[in-house]
Write a protein that holds these residues in place. Structure first.
Motif, PDB file in Angstrom:
ATOM      1  N   SER A   6      21.506  48.858 -49.160  1.00 40.21           N
ATOM      2  CA  SER A   6      21.923  47.564 -49.669  1.00 40.21           C
ATOM      3  C   SER A   6      22.385  47.727 -51.106  1.00 40.21           C
ATOM      4  O   SER A   6      22.047  48.710 -51.766  1.00 40.21           O
ATOM      5  CB  SER A   6      20.773  46.554 -49.599  1.00 40.21           C
ATOM      6  OG  SER A   6      19.671  47.034 -50.334  1.00 40.21           O
ATOM      7  N   ALA A   7      23.174  46.773 -51.545  1.00 40.67           N
ATOM      8  CA  ALA A   7      23.668  46.791 -52.919  1.00 40.67           C
ATOM      9  C   ALA A   7      23.916  45.369 -53.348  1.00 40.67           C
ATOM     10  O   ALA A   7      24.115  44.478 -52.527  1.00 40.67           O
ATOM     11  CB  ALA A   7      24.949  47.602 -53.016  1.00 40.67           C
ATOM     12  N   ALA A  20      19.450  42.809 -56.910  1.00 35.64           N
ATOM     13  CA  ALA A  20      19.077  44.174 -56.519  1.00 35.64           C
ATOM     14  C   ALA A  20      17.567  44.299 -56.346  1.00 35.64           C
ATOM     15  O   ALA A  20      17.096  44.929 -55.388  1.00 35.64           O
ATOM     16  CB  ALA A  20      19.583  45.169 -57.557  1.00 35.64           C
TER      17      ALA A  20
END
Length: 116
Positions: A6-7, A20
């Protein structure tokens, strides 16, 4: 070993950092976006009352849109809503009604994109 794929990206470093952190903690994409939004709103007063649009989609589940744009004063009122040149324009006619928080509440009520 757990792999997180994920980002979070934003033009606001505060929003990006909070999103984040939410993702790293196991949060959904929707939760991360909302965490970033509220973190940015906490740091910048104008964000909370500004426009917000949320699009949520998933494979095979379609897309949902949550509209948090500003609302026009007098929307839904009997026409004509305008003013004649000789009439004074009330101050309230210059202020749009924010609906970002309402859009966030409805989007969160639907749950994260995995549940849609």
């Amino acid at each position: 070993m757990s792999v997180t794929r994920s980002a979070a990206l934003s033009n606001d470093p505060i929003a990006e950092r909070m999103a984040a952190e939410c993702l790293l903690g196991g949060g959904s994409a929707l939760s991360a976006a909302l965490a970033g939004f509220f973190a940015s709103a906490g740091a910048n007063a104008g964000v909370l009352l500004g426009p917000l649009s949320i699009l949520v989609g998933g494979v095979g589940s379609g897309v949902r849109a949550f509209d948090g744009r500003l609302r026009q004063p007098g929307l839904g009122a009997k026409r004509p809503r305008g003013f004649r040149d000789e009439d004074p324009v009330p101050d309230a006619a210059y202020v749009a009604v924010p609906s970002a928080v309402a859009a966030v509440a409805v989007a969160q009520a639907y749950g994260d994109e995995r549940a849609i």
